[in-house]
Write a protein that holds these residues in place. Structure first.
Motif, mmCIF file in Angstrom:
data_model
loop_
_atom_site.group_PDB
_atom_site.id
_atom_site.type_symbol
_atom_site.label_atom_id
_atom_site.label_comp_id
_atom_site.label_asym_id
_atom_site.label_seq_id
_atom_site.Cartn_x
_atom_site.Cartn_y
_atom_site.Cartn_z
ATOM 1 N N PRO A 35 -30.489 -23.456 18.093
ATOM 2 C CA PRO A 35 -29.269 -23.130 17.350
ATOM 3 C C PRO A 35 -29.304 -21.743 16.718
ATOM 4 N N ARG A 36 -30.486 -21.182 16.508
ATOM 5 C CA ARG A 36 -30.570 -19.835 15.930
ATOM 6 C C ARG A 36 -30.044 -18.786 16.901
ATOM 7 N N ILE A 37 -30.233 -19.023 18.192
ATOM 8 C CA ILE A 37 -29.726 -18.078 19.186
ATOM 9 C C ILE A 37 -28.204 -18.101 19.202
ATOM 10 N N ALA A 38 -27.635 -19.300 19.143
ATOM 11 C CA ALA A 38 -26.176 -19.413 19.122
ATOM 12 C C ALA A 38 -25.599 -18.775 17.855
ATOM 13 N N GLN A 39 -26.274 -18.940 16.731
ATOM 14 C CA GLN A 39 -25.809 -18.349 15.479
ATOM 15 C C GLN A 39 -25.890 -16.822 15.544
ATOM 16 N N ARG A 40 -26.946 -16.288 16.130
ATOM 17 C CA ARG A 40 -27.102 -14.839 16.244
ATOM 18 C C ARG A 40 -26.013 -14.247 17.142
ATOM 19 N N GLU A 41 -25.694 -14.944 18.223
ATOM 20 C CA GLU A 41 -24.632 -14.480 19.118
ATOM 21 C C GLU A 41 -23.281 -14.500 18.411
ATOM 22 N N ALA A 42 -23.014 -15.556 17.657
ATOM 23 C CA ALA A 42 -21.734 -15.663 16.941
ATOM 24 C C ALA A 42 -21.614 -14.566 15.880
ATOM 25 N N GLU A 43 -22.698 -14.278 15.183
ATOM 26 C CA GLU A 43 -22.670 -13.217 14.174
ATOM 27 C C GLU A 43 -22.451 -11.856 14.815
ATOM 28 N N ALA A 44 -23.059 -11.631 15.968
ATOM 29 C CA ALA A 44 -22.874 -10.354 16.656
ATOM 30 C C ALA A 44 -21.433 -10.206 17.144
ATOM 31 N N GLN A 45 -20.824 -11.294 17.594
ATOM 32 C CA GLN A 45 -19.423 -11.232 18.005
ATOM 33 C C GLN A 45 -18.530 -10.951 16.807
ATOM 34 N N ALA A 46 -18.851 -11.529 15.668
ATOM 35 C CA ALA A 46 -18.075 -11.263 14.456
ATOM 36 C C ALA A 46 -18.226 -9.806 14.024
ATOM 37 N N ILE A 47 -19.408 -9.245 14.183
ATOM 38 C CA ILE A 47 -19.631 -7.837 13.859
ATOM 39 C C ILE A 47 -18.769 -6.956 14.753
ATOM 40 N N GLY A 48 -18.744 -7.267 16.048
ATOM 41 C CA GLY A 48 -17.933 -6.494 16.980
ATOM 42 C C GLY A 48 -16.452 -6.583 16.654
ATOM 43 N N ALA A 49 -15.987 -7.771 16.305
ATOM 44 C CA ALA A 49 -14.578 -7.945 15.946
ATOM 45 C C ALA A 49 -14.245 -7.169 14.672
ATOM 46 N N GLN A 55 -11.351 -0.046 13.032
ATOM 47 C CA GLN A 55 -11.136 1.150 13.839
ATOM 48 C C GLN A 55 -12.418 1.942 14.065
ATOM 49 N N ARG A 56 -13.532 1.262 14.189
ATOM 50 C CA ARG A 56 -14.786 1.937 14.513
ATOM 51 C C ARG A 56 -14.957 1.951 16.029
ATOM 52 N N SER A 57 -15.571 3.012 16.520
ATOM 53 C CA SER A 57 -15.846 3.045 17.949
ATOM 54 C C SER A 57 -16.991 2.087 18.245
ATOM 55 N N LEU A 58 -17.095 1.739 19.490
ATOM 56 C CA LEU A 58 -18.143 0.812 19.902
ATOM 57 C C LEU A 58 -19.525 1.424 19.692
ATOM 58 N N GLU A 59 -19.656 2.705 19.925
ATOM 59 C CA GLU A 59 -20.939 3.378 19.741
ATOM 60 C C GLU A 59 -21.352 3.396 18.266
ATOM 61 N N ALA A 66 -27.973 -2.078 14.699
ATOM 62 C CA ALA A 66 -28.945 -1.922 15.780
ATOM 63 C C ALA A 66 -29.626 -3.228 16.164
ATOM 64 N N LYS A 67 -29.740 -4.167 15.233
ATOM 65 C CA LYS A 67 -30.443 -5.421 15.519
ATOM 66 C C LYS A 67 -29.572 -6.455 16.225
ATOM 67 N N ALA A 68 -28.278 -6.250 16.216
ATOM 68 C CA ALA A 68 -27.364 -7.201 16.851
ATOM 69 C C ALA A 68 -27.373 -6.998 18.364
ATOM 70 N N PRO A 69 -27.304 -8.094 19.129
ATOM 71 C CA PRO A 69 -27.271 -7.962 20.589
ATOM 72 C C PRO A 69 -26.006 -7.219 21.032
ATOM 73 N N LYS A 70 -26.188 -6.168 21.824
ATOM 74 C CA LYS A 70 -25.074 -5.308 22.197
ATOM 75 C C LYS A 70 -24.029 -6.040 23.036
ATOM 76 N N ALA A 71 -24.452 -6.949 23.882
ATOM 77 C CA ALA A 71 -23.494 -7.667 24.731
ATOM 78 C C ALA A 71 -22.560 -8.527 23.881
ATOM 79 N N ALA A 72 -23.095 -9.169 22.868
ATOM 80 C CA ALA A 72 -22.263 -10.007 22.001
ATOM 81 C C ALA A 72 -21.361 -9.146 21.118
ATOM 82 N N VAL A 73 -21.863 -8.003 20.660
ATOM 83 C CA VAL A 73 -21.030 -7.095 19.865
ATOM 84 C C VAL A 73 -19.858 -6.619 20.708
ATOM 85 N N PHE A 74 -20.146 -6.246 21.950
ATOM 86 C CA PHE A 74 -19.079 -5.794 22.839
ATOM 87 C C PHE A 74 -18.071 -6.903 23.105
ATOM 88 N N ALA A 75 -18.550 -8.130 23.305
ATOM 89 C CA ALA A 75 -17.630 -9.244 23.555
ATOM 90 C C ALA A 75 -16.708 -9.472 22.357
#
Length: 123
Positions: A35-49, A55-59, A66-75
């Protein structure tokens, strides 16, 4: 001629099959996804949103998190972008900005003059 003892194995086979079917419906702890992996992915998606809404760029979002998974941030960024376009929502400029460290490793804010310039100005 005596009959083979095959009929003795049928009840055992049925019992093993029934037991296997009973275990198939059980949730055995430790065998499912972490469940920690699912929580980390959800948090990274929330960061990206949140980055897209601010209005921040993706970069910039990658650099600030930097610690958030880039694929989830992008999603998360992409989903929020589509949501904002569909509902005609304007982004909100960030109120607080976190300083982004320079990529080349140089110290930021170095305003001191080189020592040679100090020596020349004293004479």
């Amino acid at each position: 001629m005596p009959r083979p003892a095959i009929h003795l194995f049928k009840p055992r086979l049925l019992l093993v099959a029934a037991f296997g079917l009973l275990l198939a419906g059980c949730d055995i702890p430790g065998l499912g996804p972490d469940p920690r992996i699912a929580q980390r992915e959800a948090e990274a998606q929330a960061i990206g949103a949140a980055c897209r809404h601010a209005q921040r760029s993706l970069e910039d979002c990658y650099a600030l998190n930097a610690k958030a998974p880039k694929a989830a941030v992008f999603a998360g960024w992409k989903d929020m972008d589509q949501y904002m376009r569909d509902n005609k929502i304007e982004g909100i400029p960030p109120q607080l900005s976190k300083s982004i460290p320079p990529a080349n490793g140089e110290a930021s804010g170095n305003t001191e003059a080189p020592p040679a310039a100090d020596a020349a100005s004293k004479s």
